[in-house]
Scaffold this active site. Sequence first.
Site, short mmCIF file in Angstrom:
data_model
loop_
_atom_site.label_atom_id
_atom_site.label_comp_id
_atom_site.label_asym_id
_atom_site.label_seq_id
_atom_site.Cartn_x
_atom_site.Cartn_y
_atom_site.Cartn_z
N LYS A 103 0.88 6.81 -2.67
CA LYS A 103 1.09 8.20 -2.23
C LYS A 103 2.57 8.51 -2.21
O LYS A 103 3.27 8.10 -1.29
CB LYS A 103 0.51 8.39 -0.82
CG LYS A 103 -1.00 8.19 -0.76
CD LYS A 103 -1.48 8.17 0.66
CE LYS A 103 -2.97 7.96 0.73
NZ LYS A 103 -3.44 7.75 2.11
N SER A 136 -6.77 7.08 5.31
CA SER A 136 -7.21 5.68 5.23
C SER A 136 -6.12 4.73 5.68
O SER A 136 -5.14 4.53 4.96
CB SER A 136 -7.59 5.36 3.78
OG SER A 136 -6.60 5.85 2.88
N LYS A 190 2.25 14.80 2.99
CA LYS A 190 1.82 14.57 4.39
C LYS A 190 2.67 13.48 5.05
O LYS A 190 2.87 13.47 6.27
CB LYS A 190 0.32 14.27 4.49
CG LYS A 190 -0.15 13.03 3.74
CD LYS A 190 -0.11 11.76 4.54
CE LYS A 190 -0.27 10.55 3.66
NZ LYS A 190 -0.15 9.28 4.34
N ASP A 243 -5.61 13.49 5.65
CA ASP A 243 -4.63 12.40 5.68
C ASP A 243 -3.50 12.71 6.67
O ASP A 243 -2.93 11.81 7.29
CB ASP A 243 -4.06 12.20 4.26
CG ASP A 243 -3.69 10.75 4.02
OD1 ASP A 243 -3.71 9.96 4.97
OD2 ASP A 243 -3.33 10.41 2.88
N GLU A 280 6.98 5.69 2.61
CA GLU A 280 7.13 6.65 1.50
C GLU A 280 7.69 8.00 1.98
O GLU A 280 8.16 8.80 1.19
CB GLU A 280 5.76 6.92 0.85
CG GLU A 280 5.07 5.70 0.27
CD GLU A 280 5.42 5.46 -1.20
OE1 GLU A 280 6.48 5.94 -1.66
OE2 GLU A 280 4.63 4.78 -1.88
N1 LIG Z 1 -1.29 0.78 3.86
C1 LIG Z 1 -2.16 1.77 3.87
O1 LIG Z 1 -2.93 1.94 4.83
C2 LIG Z 1 -2.26 2.69 2.69
C3 LIG Z 1 -3.37 3.51 2.58
C4 LIG Z 1 -3.48 4.34 1.49
C5 LIG Z 1 -2.47 4.39 0.54
N2 LIG Z 1 -1.39 3.59 0.68
C6 LIG Z 1 -0.34 3.68 -0.36
O2 LIG Z 1 -0.39 2.51 -1.15
C7 LIG Z 1 0.93 2.22 -1.63
C8 LIG Z 1 1.24 0.77 -1.30
O3 LIG Z 1 1.21 0.71 0.12
P1 LIG Z 1 1.02 -0.65 0.89
O4 LIG Z 1 0.73 -0.29 2.28
O5 LIG Z 1 0.07 -1.56 0.18
O6 LIG Z 1 2.51 -1.19 0.77
P2 LIG Z 1 3.02 -2.66 1.00
O7 LIG Z 1 4.47 -2.57 1.18
O8 LIG Z 1 2.17 -3.32 2.02
O9 LIG Z 1 2.69 -3.39 -0.39
C9 LIG Z 1 3.29 -3.06 -1.60
C10 LIG Z 1 3.13 -4.29 -2.49
O10 LIG Z 1 3.65 -3.99 -3.77
C11 LIG Z 1 4.28 -5.16 -4.21
N3 LIG Z 1 5.19 -4.84 -5.27
C12 LIG Z 1 6.39 -4.22 -5.20
N4 LIG Z 1 6.90 -4.12 -6.44
C13 LIG Z 1 6.00 -4.67 -7.27
C14 LIG Z 1 5.96 -4.89 -8.66
N5 LIG Z 1 7.00 -4.53 -9.40
N6 LIG Z 1 4.86 -5.46 -9.21
C15 LIG Z 1 3.82 -5.86 -8.44
N7 LIG Z 1 3.82 -5.71 -7.09
C16 LIG Z 1 4.90 -5.12 -6.54
C17 LIG Z 1 4.96 -5.75 -2.99
O11 LIG Z 1 5.27 -7.11 -3.18
C18 LIG Z 1 3.89 -5.52 -1.96
O12 LIG Z 1 2.99 -6.60 -1.89
C19 LIG Z 1 1.87 3.20 -0.96
O13 LIG Z 1 2.16 4.25 -1.85
C20 LIG Z 1 1.07 3.75 0.20
O14 LIG Z 1 1.40 5.08 0.54
C21 LIG Z 1 -1.26 2.72 1.72
#
Ligand SMILES: NC(=O)c1ccc[n+]([C@@H]2O[C@H](COP(=O)([O-])OP(=O)(O)OC[C@H]3O[C@@H](n4cnc5c(N)ncnc54)[C@H](O)[C@@H]3O)[C@@H](O)[C@H]2O)c1
Length: 333
Positions: A103, A136, A190, A243, A280
């Site tokens: 996001k 979520s 958001k 969200d 983000e």
């Molecule tokens: N955490 C939540 O509840 C949630 C829910 C919905 C959406 N999101 C969205 O999902 C996205 C990721 O969020 P998150 O919470 O998992 O973040 P996070 O920081 O927990 O995880 C991100 C992952 O990406 C990996 N990463 C970074 N660069 C990389 C690369 N070049 N190749 C492969 N892996 C790489 C990191 O090592 C890390 O494991 C964000 O945009 C967030 O807004 C998160």
Amino acid sequence: MNVTIIGGGAWGTTLAQALTDNSHSVLIRDINEAFVEKINKRHIHPFFDIVIPTSIKATTDLDEALDFSEIIVLCVPTKAMRSVLVDINSKLTSKKLFINVSKGIEPETSKRVSEIVNEVIKKKYFGGYVVLSGPSHAEELILRKATALVAASVLKKNAKDVQELFANEKYLRVYTSDDVIGVETGGAIKNAIAIVSGVAFGLGLGENARAMLITRGIKEIVSIVVALGGKMETAYGLSGIGDLIVTASSMNSRNYQCGLRIGKGMGVEEAVGSLTQSVEGIRAIVAGYEIGKKYNLDLPIISAAYKVVNGQCSAKEALTSLLGRSLKEERYW
Ligand SMILES: NC(=O)c1ccc[n+]([C@@H]2O[C@H](COP(=O)([O-])OP(=O)(O)OC[C@H]3O[C@@H](n4cnc5c(N)ncnc54)[C@H](O)[C@@H]3O)[C@@H](O)[C@H]2O)c1
């Protein structure tokens, strides 16, 4: 079905469990070797120390991950998205369906992930794009607590396929939509409002202020969605107001927590750095502000937040300036 997830952090590994519950085979690709080892050897979620299905596998090898399936779930922070896509593009040998669950908006260009995918991925390997978003928290979905998402694509079939891929009757409901712009934009902006909500609480304000910011914040999200060509009703749906509700009031939201720390006096960079997962919302504030300037939108909350992020005023001064604006009629269109 085989599914590859790029990014095995909080959300990517949680979605892996949901897919595994639906009998799909999942391979996660992450650059963090410790995460990969934790998943493969200990079968533990990298962030939550919760046992995950042993069938979920992880790798640091991008070639292996891309060979594994024709479905690629993009789940890295948006700031890494372009470079990740460039790497993927250089290794593609067959068509892939891209499902984006990240996001965010690229602040330097104000581009959404679908636009970056279109720019970077060679046409002959592009098998479609779907954004999957909505209220979520990974912390809840990993415990299989009831959650609803929306899968949006310009092609109805792709949205339907993703709906069927992720949905289950026990805890995960997925709706479809044709409004990629609306779903991507709502999910990104958001986070900006969630930071502001956290700042307000950090400054010692209460539920009244939070309700004010969420309600007036949704008006700003609607303005941006519509200016970019999305639908107003999408902003009022799961990916927008849904969200925003879950993000702007929960300690599970790292954006809200980041705002809380800023409100309590921490510097912006220090607040972002103090959280282990990606935040983000700061970039979403910048992107929202730039879009507002480009389309001449009235975005008082995002503009005030932008000044704080840019060091032009303190959080307290920003709040005072918001309250001191000229009085007006309540309008949402
Ligand atoms: N955490 C939540 O509840 C949630 C829910 C919905 C959406 N999101 C969205 O999902 C996205 C990721 O969020 P998150 O919470 O998992 O973040 P996070 O920081 O927990 O995880 C991100 C992952 O990406 C990996 N990463 C970074 N660069 C990389 C690369 N070049 N190749 C492969 N892996 C790489 C990191 O090592 C890390 O494991 C964000 O945009 C967030 O807004 C998160």
